[in-house]
Design an enzyme around this catalytic site. Structure first.
Site, PDB file in Angstrom:
ATOM      1  CG  ASP A 104     -24.970  38.001  21.493  1.00 16.29           C
ATOM      2  OD1 ASP A 104     -24.103  38.775  21.039  1.00 16.29           O
ATOM      3  OD2 ASP A 104     -26.137  38.360  21.742  1.00 16.29           O
TER       4      ASP A 104
ATOM      5  CB  SER B  45     -24.866  43.331  22.359  1.00 12.96           C
ATOM      6  OG  SER B  45     -24.513  42.392  21.387  1.00 12.96           O
TER       7      SER B  45
ATOM      8  CG  ASP C 173     -21.020  40.620  20.349  1.00 16.11           C
ATOM      9  OD1 ASP C 173     -20.768  39.523  20.898  1.00 16.11           O
ATOM     10  OD2 ASP C 173     -22.171  41.087  20.307  1.00 16.11           O
TER      11      ASP C 173
END
EC number: 5.4.2.10
Length: 447
Positions: A246, A103, A242
């Site tokens: 998400d 992430s 990012d």
């Protein structure tokens, strides 16, 4: 059943260091294959996506080996956003979806997260069962039942087409100049394509991944890069995603950044006015600003709080039938459209509001006045437990007594890193700073 490998968002760590090794990825793949196989000897289907980290190749191959060894057929999507994996798991009738990503973390980290056949992230219980299989003996498939692997060339294109369907069919983005910062991550092609195909003039940023530069000074954790580009190009707004897309932060035409709380406030008010907000509530985590709660209350709406992690937001939404939720960090979950946080689709919802309101982005993002909030992270040694110390608990109690209901204190462990997060909110910024500094000092001493 306890979990040691899995954190709040799958398995995560530094690449080539436990648990993010090729060996562990192979065992996770094999364990997931055993867990998700239905009865019978027929082959089953897995979709695997990844972001742009160099270690993604290693983990993708190791997972594929583990999965095929237990009879699973693997469909490799290549670099796609995390929400694309959730969507494609369901649309391609797969038994499981896997996203390889850490992430917003730096490039040296990576992670593995699983989606069930419904496209939603797994429950704590399901992850614990996979972990138990990892720890035991994993029986491979018979030679004739070993699975195959195949690259899917149009996985990104399928997601692009789906994302466009979430934007009102009667609207176009012509006349809007939009900066989109893809953080050199998974959406580096999908996001600019969607915006361009809907008619926007697109200024792309962070679309040259090299395996090492994901989230490096760009993306939702560094929205100042997008803000600079908006001002430089005279854009109407900016979108800062990012590394796995998400999460999103919105930047207005003045270069001001709107976080997830402001985006959720806009969508909640807009959807409520349109009769689309189910249950009259927004689901957010304990980290969301007190100002958001007051904003919703002033409109007859509720804020339902959960533990930190978009998976817990989604669980509450599904359990109670709500359709809007998210996190201050930029996860925006709209279960009418997606099974997890989707930064691109959330951006399209904001753009729809911008397009039909006749207002400027700066007029839309400032939905409420946030209560001053201060967050500091304290790193602690692995194995230590600073929050169990009497001295730390006493300092927290003193802080709460000092605020006396005019603010709040939240202290928690990160689910992905050895950090204690110390957060407080208070109208008086001097008191706020002193309260946080006192707690941080106590935690550092105990760490």
């Amino acid at each position: 059943m306890s979990r040691k490998l899995f954190g709040t968002d799958g398995v995560r760590g530094r690449a080539n260091t436990h648990p993010m090794t090729a060996e562990m990825a192979l065992r996770l793949g094999a364990a997931a294959g055993r867990y998700f196989r239905r009865s019978g000897e027929d082959h089953h289907r897995v979709v695997i996506g990844k972001d742009t980290r160099l270690s993604g190749y290693m983990l993708e191959n190791a997972l594929t080996a583990g999965l095929t060894s237990t009879g699973m057929n693997v469909l490799l999507l290549g670099p796609v956003p995390t929400p694309a994996v959730g969507y494609l798991t369901r649309s391609m009738r797969a038994d499981v979806g896997i996203m390889i990503s850490a992430s917003h973390n730096p490039a040296h980290d990576n992670g593995i997260k699983f989606f069930g056949p419904d496209g939603f992230k797994l429950s704590d219980e399901a992850e614990a069962r996979i972990e138990a299989i990892v720890a035991g003996e994993i029986i491979p498939a018979q030679p004739q039942n070993i699975g195959r692997a195949k690259r899917i060339d149009d996985g990104r294109g399928r997601y692009v087409e789906y994302a466009k369907t979430t934007f009102p069919s009667g609207q176009r983005l012509e006349g809007l100049k939009v900066v989109v910062d893809c953080a050199n991550g998974a959406a580096y092609r999908a996001a600019p394509d969607v915006l361009w195909e809907l008619g926007a003039e697109v200024i792309p940023l962070g679309v040259s991944p090299n395996g090492h530069n994901i989230n490096d000074g760009l993306g939702s954790t560094h929205p100042e890069a997008c803000a600079r580009a908006v001002l430089e190009h005279g854009a109407d707004m900016g979108i800062s995603l990012d590394g796995d897309a998400d999460r999103v932060m919105i930047v207005d035409e003045k270069g001001q950044v709107a976080d997830g709380d402001q985006i959720m406030a806009l969508l909640a008010a807009r959807w409520a006015a349109q009769g689309r907000l189910r249950g009259g509530a927004l689901v957010a985590t304990v980290m969301s600003n007190l100002g958001l709660e007051r904003f919703l209350q002033g409109r007859g709406l509720r804020l339902e709080r959960t533990a930190v992690g978009d998976r817990y937001v989604v669980e509450r939404m599904r359990g109670a039938g709500f359709n809007l939720g998210g996190e201050q960090s930029g996860h925006i979950v709209m279960t009418d459209y997606a099974t997890t946080g989707d930064g691109l689709i959330a951006s399209l919802q904001f753009l729809a509001a911008l397009s039909d309101s006749g207002q400027r982005a700066s007029e839309l993002v400032a939905q409420f006045e946030p209560v001053p909030q201060l967050l500091k992270n304290v790193r602690y040694a692995v194995g230590a437990d600073p929050l169990s110390k009497d001295s730390v608990q006493a300092e927290i109690a003193r802080a709460e007594a000092r605020l006396n209901g005019s603010g709040r204190v939240l202290i928690r462990k990160s689910g992905t890193e050895p950090l204690i997060r110390v957060m407080a909110e208070a109208e008086d910024e001097t008191v706020l700073r002193e309260v946080v500094e006192d707690i941080v000092a106590a935690v550092e001493k105990a760490a």
